[in-house]
Design a protein around this motif. Structure first.
Motif, PDB file in Angstrom:
ATOM      1  N   PRO A   1     -21.009  25.163  -3.610  1.00 34.97           N
ATOM      2  CA  PRO A   1     -20.214  26.069  -4.468  1.00 34.97           C
ATOM      3  C   PRO A   1     -18.847  25.832  -3.871  1.00 34.97           C
TER       4      PRO A   1
ATOM      5  N   THR B   1     -16.843  23.220  -3.709  1.00 32.48           N
ATOM      6  CA  THR B   1     -16.246  22.245  -3.980  1.00 32.48           C
ATOM      7  C   THR B   1     -15.968  22.157  -5.531  1.00 32.48           C
ATOM      8  N   ARG B   2     -15.024  21.849  -5.916  1.00 36.74           N
ATOM      9  CA  ARG B   2     -14.630  21.871  -7.288  1.00 36.74           C
ATOM     10  C   ARG B   2     -15.196  20.696  -8.139  1.00 36.74           C
TER      11      ARG B   2
ATOM     12  N   PRO C   1     -26.371  22.524  -6.197  1.00 33.76           N
ATOM     13  CA  PRO C   1     -24.770  22.635  -6.314  1.00 33.76           C
ATOM     14  C   PRO C   1     -24.322  23.066  -4.825  1.00 33.76           C
TER      15      PRO C   1
ATOM     16  N   THR D   1     -20.016  23.672 -10.855  1.00 34.65           N
ATOM     17  CA  THR D   1     -21.082  23.989 -10.121  1.00 34.65           C
ATOM     18  C   THR D   1     -21.678  25.463 -10.455  1.00 34.65           C
ATOM     19  N   GLU D   2     -20.963  26.157 -11.117  1.00 35.65           N
ATOM     20  CA  GLU D   2     -21.552  27.752 -11.609  1.00 35.65           C
ATOM     21  C   GLU D   2     -22.482  27.408 -12.655  1.00 35.65           C
TER      22      GLU D   2
ATOM     23  N   ASP E   1     -20.633  16.135 -10.326  1.00 35.23           N
ATOM     24  CA  ASP E   1     -20.840  17.694 -10.811  1.00 35.23           C
ATOM     25  C   ASP E   1     -19.443  18.168 -10.855  1.00 35.23           C
TER      26      ASP E   1
ATOM     27  N   HIS F   1     -17.775  17.297  -7.193  1.00 43.35           N
ATOM     28  CA  HIS F   1     -18.612  16.652  -6.229  1.00 43.35           C
ATOM     29  C   HIS F   1     -19.336  15.617  -6.547  1.00 43.35           C
TER      30      HIS F   1
ATOM     31  N   LYS G   1     -28.822  28.110 -13.899  1.00 45.85           N
ATOM     32  CA  LYS G   1     -28.878  28.917 -12.752  1.00 45.85           C
ATOM     33  C   LYS G   1     -30.309  30.068 -12.935  1.00 45.85           C
TER      34      LYS G   1
END
Length: 565
Positions: free
Chosen positions: A477, A479-480, A475, A432-433, A429, A482, A529
């Motif tokens: 959040p 971590t940049r 996700p 994440t956002e 990933d 993962h 999301k």
């Protein structure tokens, strides 16, 4: 001609109910003990024939209604299903005309006193169902008090919908509105960031859709998107715009070269300004500009695909993207299907079955990862948030930079153990956002070698397959980037998927019947999301034979995709 159908797609099939119409009648029960009884086509035909059994005109109209009714019940148009409603409407119109003629003949033969009474009863019977609901609603409104919300001062523009009205957004300033009405003809096409409001305010055609056609509904065609995003001269020329309504907010979003064009009086003549709105006349010098289109524009795709190219339109494309792609590439040799929809006015795209042809280009959904392509052909030559265009044999070079790789899946350690497929899935990933969860799908592959979804439902970009399983990912959040590692087991005959929990494989769903024989695809779905699908990543293709034999193909390497909002 009467139904408006064009091209092929005609088929026969008994339609149980078309557009909620019934053959005999309807009964709608309302609150408060109120009900509306409706008479359908067959009783009206029968009543007209009985009343007019000696009148040739009435009988002719009643008989004329029958072929339309039969056609409405049996004929289906692949590209225009609403034509059935038109045929049904013709049947009802002929039946009502027959009843009017028959009733007039019978009323004329009655004594005047009975004639007036019969006419009064007929008027009441016809009028009552259409006024009872409005009168009751008006009574309820009066009981709650009269409001003058729609009588406030100031301009109020409305956009008509099928059965209601609603405000259509930002109104056109009165001076610009007046200038257009007084100085342009009724068929003048005006480019505007608010085309529906422009049409309602001025009466000028809504040319926001596809070339050559004004539209009742606000449907953004590819040329309009090029004009609104990049002010492409070729797109403005194709849509035959003569004037441009610009707002300061829209101009601020344009690329630099488009803003420079707007500042050049040789290209755009300023006619009137009111606050943040302005009206320009588009000069011939702008329409004659010979400039390379923006790489991300539809015009760039059109100009870089020659007429000799073969293009496969995947069934995975949603309706609006499918029509846009087919419209832009209509000059090429099209294969596959075009997923048309109701507001579109050009259903007759000429496409052919793919068969054993290897096309120069493959157009598919931007949400679908190109897993089934060879590892060196997974970069699209052109893409946006709806479609991605691939060149499997490098027939056409890339037009724009590749999309970002937000999410990746890789399968490893694939083996068959006791007739089941065991594998390790590694998820990476990088955005994440852009997502909120994950699940698994099994869907049928189409006839092409790329295993696109063949049959699925689209409800806000959600595909429904014969098998679906809850996923294991959410996700993180903090971590940049993962990575996730999971071990799975797939039972091909039933499509059952199980997860290794440290001591054994635990099923992710209840036992289900066996899958039908055919070719199936196991895919990872990444959810947005908000509600919807961000990406679909096929990871494995397997074939279930009637004899029980199993063949499978793993899509090797890193299966990368961008996540679409």
């Amino acid at each position: 001609m009467l139904t408006g159908a064009s091209g092929g797609g005609l088929s026969l099939g008994w339609i149980a109910g078309f557009d909620s119409h019934r053959l005999l009648g309807t009964f709608t029960q309302l609150t408060g003990g109120l009900g509306v009884l409706g008479s359908a086509t067959v009783p009206i035909i029968a009543a007209a024939a009985l009343l007019a059994w000696r009148d040739r005109l009435g009988l002719a109209l009643a008989v004329g209604s029958v072929p339309f009714l039969i056609a409405a019940l049996t004929l289906q148009y692949e590209h225009a299903p609403r034509d059935v409603t038109r045929l049904d409407g013709h049947a009802r119109n002929f039946a009502l005309l027959a009843l009017l003629v028959a009733a007039s003949v019978r009323l004329r033969a009655l004594h005047p006193r009975w004639r007036y009474a019969a006419a009064a009863c007929t008027v009441g019977l016809v009028v009552w169902p259409t006024v009872t609901t409005p009168v009751r609603t008006l009574g309820l409104a009066l009981g709650h008090g009269i409001q003058f919300a729609n009588a406030q001062p100031g301009q109020r523009e409305f956009d008509l919908s099928i059965m209601r009205r609603h405000t259509s957004g930002r109104p056109i300033p009165a001076p610009i509105n007046a200038y257009i009405r007084e100085n342009t003809s009724v068929d003048t096409r005006i480019f505007s960031p608010h085309p529906a409001v422009m049409t309602v305010a001025t009466g000028r055609p809504n040319a926001s859709g596809y070339t050559q056609f004004p539209h009742y509904n606000y449907v953004e065609g590819p040329e309009y998107l090029d004009a609104i995003r990049y002010l492409e001269p070729a797109a403005v020329r194709r849509l035959d715009y003569a004037y441009l309504h610009a707002t300061d907010a829209w101009i601020a979003r344009l690329p630099d070269r488009a803003r420079h064009w707007m500042d050049d009086p040789r290209l755009f003549e300023l006619l009137i300004r009111d606050g943040t709105d302005a009206l320009y006349r588009i000069r011939p010098a702008f329409l004659d500009l010979k400039v390379a289109p923006t790489p991300a524009s539809f015009e760039a795709l059109r100009q870089n695909v020659p007429a000799s190219a073969s293009v496969y339109l995947s069934p995975s494309i949603e309706h609006l993207g499918s029509v846009r792609a087919a419209s832009v590439l209509s000059h090429a040799d099209l294969f596959g299907v075009v997923r048309t929809f109701l507001p579109h006015l050009r259903p007759n795209f000429r496409t052919k079955p793919l068969g054993h042809v290897t096309p120069d280009l493959v157009v598919t959904s931007a949400r679908l990862a190109p897993s089934a392509f060879a590892s060196d052909a997974r970069r699209p030559i052109w893409w946006n948030e709806e479609v991605a265009v691939y060149a499997p044999a490098d027939a056409i070079p890339p037009i724009m930079d590749p999309p970002p790789k937000h999410f990746s899946v890789m399968l490893s350690d694939v083996s068959i153990v006791h007739g089941r497929l065991n594998f390790t899935a590694t998820f990476t990933d990088r955005a994440t956002e852009l997502w909120r969860g994950q699940d698994w799908l099994i869907f049928a592959a189409d006839a092409s070698p790329w295993a696109f979804p063949y049959e699925f439902d689209v409800r806000g970009h959600i595909r429904a397959g014969p098998r679906s399983y809850m996923g294991q990912l959410e996700p993180v959040p903090e971590t940049r980037v993962h990575e996730y590692f999971y071990l799975y087991e797939l039972e091909p005959q039933t499509g059952a998927l199980a997860l290794w929990n440290g001591s054994g494989y635990a099923g992710l769903s209840e036992p289900q019947p066996e899958l039908a024989s055919g070719t199936w695809v196991l895919a990872v779905r990444i959810n947005q999301k908000t509600w919807g699908e961000a990406a679909l990543i096929p990871v494995l293709r397997f074939e279930v034979a009637a004899s029980g034999a199993l063949r499978y193909e793993v899509y090797e390497g890193s299966l990368d995709t961008m996540l679409v909002r």
